[in-house]
Write a protein that holds these residues in place. Structure first.
Motif, mmCIF file in Angstrom:
data_model
loop_
_atom_site.group_PDB
_atom_site.id
_atom_site.type_symbol
_atom_site.label_atom_id
_atom_site.label_comp_id
_atom_site.label_asym_id
_atom_site.label_seq_id
_atom_site.Cartn_x
_atom_site.Cartn_y
_atom_site.Cartn_z
ATOM 1 N N GLU A 46 -9.385 -13.661 -34.087
ATOM 2 C CA GLU A 46 -9.345 -14.896 -33.318
ATOM 3 C C GLU A 46 -8.003 -15.057 -32.592
ATOM 4 O O GLU A 46 -7.952 -15.353 -31.410
ATOM 5 N N LEU A 47 -6.899 -14.836 -33.339
ATOM 6 C CA LEU A 47 -5.557 -14.976 -32.761
ATOM 7 C C LEU A 47 -5.357 -14.042 -31.567
ATOM 8 O O LEU A 47 -4.764 -14.419 -30.561
ATOM 9 N N ARG A 48 -5.854 -12.806 -31.707
ATOM 10 C CA ARG A 48 -5.590 -11.772 -30.710
ATOM 11 C C ARG A 48 -6.697 -11.668 -29.663
ATOM 12 O O ARG A 48 -6.593 -10.871 -28.721
ATOM 13 N N GLY A 49 -7.771 -12.444 -29.862
ATOM 14 C CA GLY A 49 -8.880 -12.389 -28.916
ATOM 15 C C GLY A 49 -9.606 -11.058 -28.950
ATOM 16 O O GLY A 49 -9.951 -10.501 -27.903
ATOM 17 N N GLU B 83 -7.053 -10.279 -53.709
ATOM 18 C CA GLU B 83 -7.801 -9.033 -53.952
ATOM 19 C C GLU B 83 -8.127 -8.382 -52.615
ATOM 20 O O GLU B 83 -8.167 -9.046 -51.584
ATOM 21 N N SER B 84 -8.452 -7.095 -52.668
ATOM 22 C CA SER B 84 -8.766 -6.346 -51.439
ATOM 23 C C SER B 84 -9.940 -6.927 -50.670
ATOM 24 O O SER B 84 -10.009 -6.796 -49.450
ATOM 25 N N LYS B 85 -10.872 -7.559 -51.362
ATOM 26 C CA LYS B 85 -12.027 -8.151 -50.669
ATOM 27 C C LYS B 85 -11.589 -9.138 -49.590
ATOM 28 O O LYS B 85 -12.315 -9.390 -48.632
ATOM 29 N N ASN B 86 -10.382 -9.717 -49.744
ATOM 30 C CA ASN B 86 -9.908 -10.737 -48.802
ATOM 31 C C ASN B 86 -9.423 -10.164 -47.469
ATOM 32 O O ASN B 86 -9.024 -10.924 -46.577
ATOM 33 N N ILE B 87 -9.442 -8.837 -47.330
ATOM 34 C CA ILE B 87 -9.108 -8.216 -46.042
ATOM 35 C C ILE B 87 -9.934 -8.843 -44.915
ATOM 36 O O ILE B 87 -9.447 -9.047 -43.804
ATOM 37 N N ALA B 88 -11.185 -9.160 -45.223
ATOM 38 C CA ALA B 88 -12.060 -9.726 -44.189
ATOM 39 C C ALA B 88 -11.474 -11.022 -43.612
ATOM 40 O O ALA B 88 -11.576 -11.264 -42.404
ATOM 41 N N LEU B 89 -10.852 -11.848 -44.471
ATOM 42 C CA LEU B 89 -10.266 -13.109 -43.997
ATOM 43 C C LEU B 89 -9.111 -12.845 -43.041
ATOM 44 O O LEU B 89 -8.930 -13.556 -42.040
ATOM 45 N N ILE B 90 -8.307 -11.831 -43.364
ATOM 46 C CA ILE B 90 -7.161 -11.493 -42.510
ATOM 47 C C ILE B 90 -7.668 -10.937 -41.174
ATOM 48 O O ILE B 90 -7.177 -11.292 -40.103
ATOM 49 N N ALA B 91 -8.696 -10.089 -41.248
ATOM 50 C CA ALA B 91 -9.263 -9.503 -40.027
ATOM 51 C C ALA B 91 -9.850 -10.589 -39.129
ATOM 52 O O ALA B 91 -9.641 -10.586 -37.910
ATOM 53 N N GLU B 92 -10.574 -11.539 -39.731
ATOM 54 C CA GLU B 92 -11.168 -12.620 -38.936
ATOM 55 C C GLU B 92 -10.087 -13.451 -38.255
ATOM 56 O O GLU B 92 -10.179 -13.788 -37.078
ATOM 57 N N LYS C 260 -12.738 -8.577 -30.802
ATOM 58 C CA LYS C 260 -13.965 -8.578 -31.590
ATOM 59 C C LYS C 260 -13.675 -7.999 -32.970
ATOM 60 O O LYS C 260 -12.962 -7.010 -33.107
ATOM 61 N N LEU C 261 -14.273 -8.636 -33.991
ATOM 62 C CA LEU C 261 -14.067 -8.181 -35.356
ATOM 63 C C LEU C 261 -14.469 -6.712 -35.524
ATOM 64 O O LEU C 261 -13.808 -5.947 -36.229
ATOM 65 N N SER C 262 -15.533 -6.310 -34.835
ATOM 66 C CA SER C 262 -15.998 -4.926 -34.974
ATOM 67 C C SER C 262 -14.959 -3.938 -34.417
ATOM 68 O O SER C 262 -14.746 -2.864 -34.982
ATOM 69 N N ASP C 263 -14.280 -4.315 -33.327
ATOM 70 C CA ASP C 263 -13.234 -3.433 -32.782
ATOM 71 C C ASP C 263 -12.039 -3.368 -33.738
ATOM 72 O O ASP C 263 -11.498 -2.292 -34.007
ATOM 73 N N LEU C 264 -11.658 -4.545 -34.238
ATOM 74 C CA LEU C 264 -10.534 -4.611 -35.167
ATOM 75 C C LEU C 264 -10.810 -3.734 -36.396
ATOM 76 O O LEU C 264 -9.947 -2.990 -36.857
ATOM 77 N N ALA C 265 -12.035 -3.831 -36.903
ATOM 78 C CA ALA C 265 -12.403 -3.048 -38.088
ATOM 79 C C ALA C 265 -12.401 -1.561 -37.781
ATOM 80 O O ALA C 265 -11.802 -0.768 -38.516
ATOM 81 N N SER C 266 -13.029 -1.162 -36.686
ATOM 82 C CA SER C 266 -13.166 0.278 -36.457
ATOM 83 C C SER C 266 -11.823 0.917 -36.087
ATOM 84 O O SER C 266 -11.512 2.021 -36.541
ATOM 85 N N VAL C 267 -10.984 0.208 -35.305
ATOM 86 C CA VAL C 267 -9.701 0.834 -34.927
ATOM 87 C C VAL C 267 -8.742 0.867 -36.121
ATOM 88 O O VAL C 267 -8.072 1.879 -36.354
ATOM 89 N N THR C 268 -8.690 -0.215 -36.912
ATOM 90 C CA THR C 268 -7.766 -0.174 -38.059
ATOM 91 C C THR C 268 -8.229 0.873 -39.083
ATOM 92 O O THR C 268 -7.410 1.478 -39.761
#
Ligand SMILES: [Zn+2]
Ligand SMILES: [Zn+2]
Length: 253
Positions: free
Chosen positions: A230-233, A217-226, A235-243
């Protein structure tokens, strides 16, 4: 709270029949503010539109999946009739899937070319699905100019990333990243520039770890983002705002 987006899911699929309201509610409370439900043939794209018209946080695309490419003649008129409907953001998913070959190679090429031409004519981005057919895909893509879009469900190598970036396309990464064992794939996920990265679930398929075995489900986007953070080093907040700003740039939402 983080604002995340799911650029590729299939909320209108039978898996969620009677459960769409909950699906959307749960996604929103998990921070997923925007979802694009992706059509795979004319009838299916109509269902995608129906969901998008009902839910403010959902947009849709209309297209013919390579598996359904054999329906091109039968589906053309109905697909065209969806252009101009509010909340249509892209043509697709379309492309080449030479792994399954549910439609012949010839049928897939015809359907891909037709959809690229429709997208160019209507100035819409394209959602591409390419599996085991990169070599055959690029000459077709390169015979046109001005295509914008996203290469969804990316599982290729570093050199595939370079090929895609050279064409200015975005790259969609989903739950496969969380469970792949291929180091070459993980290396490729690391080098995608953040301003070209799209997050997607491809729900109901490809549930990320550690929820393997459940319906995605779409709710699982958070797991992919997390995982990617981690893999890319990053911050989750940067990943969220840029994507989230990437989806605004491509789909204008
Ligand atoms: Zn796909
Ligand atoms: Zn899909």
């Amino acid at each position: 709270m983080l604002e995340l987006v799911d650029t590729h899911c299939h909320i209108h699929f039978p898996e969620y029949q009677g459960k769409v309201e909950d699906y959307v509610k749960v996604a929103i409370s998990a921070g997923v503010a925007k979802m694009v439900t992706v059509g795979t043939n004319a009838k299916d794209s109509q269902k995608a539109s129906d969901v998008a018209q009902e839910y403010p946080n959902v947009w849709f695309s209309a297209g013919l999946h390579p598996h359904d490419a054999k329906k091109l003649l039968a589906d053309k008129a109905d697909l065209l009739s969806l252009i101009g409907i509010p909340k249509l953001v892209a043509i697709g998913e379309c492309g080449l899937d030479y792994y399954y070959l549910h439609s012949s190679k010839e049928e897939q090429v015809l359907a891909l070319r037709w959809q690229i031409e429709v997208a160019l004519e209507h100035k819409l981005p394209v959602i591409f699905h390419v599996r085991d057919a990169f070599k055959e895909f690029w000459p077709i893509f390169d015979s046109y100019q001005g295509i914008t879009g996203v290469f969804h469900c990316f599982t290729g190598s570093v050199s595939d990333v370079e090929e895609i970036l050279a064409r200015g396309l975005y790259i969609g990464v989903n739950g496969i990243a969380t469970f792949t064992k291929k180091s070459e794939q993980l290396q490729a996920y690391k080098i995608i520039p953040l301003n070209k990265l799209m997050l997607e679930t491809d729900a109901p398929f490809l549930t990320p770890a550690p929820l393997r075995g459940t319906i995605n489900e779409s709710k699982n986007i958070a797991l992919i983002a997390e995982f990617l953070g981690e893999l890319r080093g990053e911050k989750l907040s940067d990943l969220a705002s840029v994507t989230t700003s990437n989806i605004r740039g491509l789909f204008n939402i």
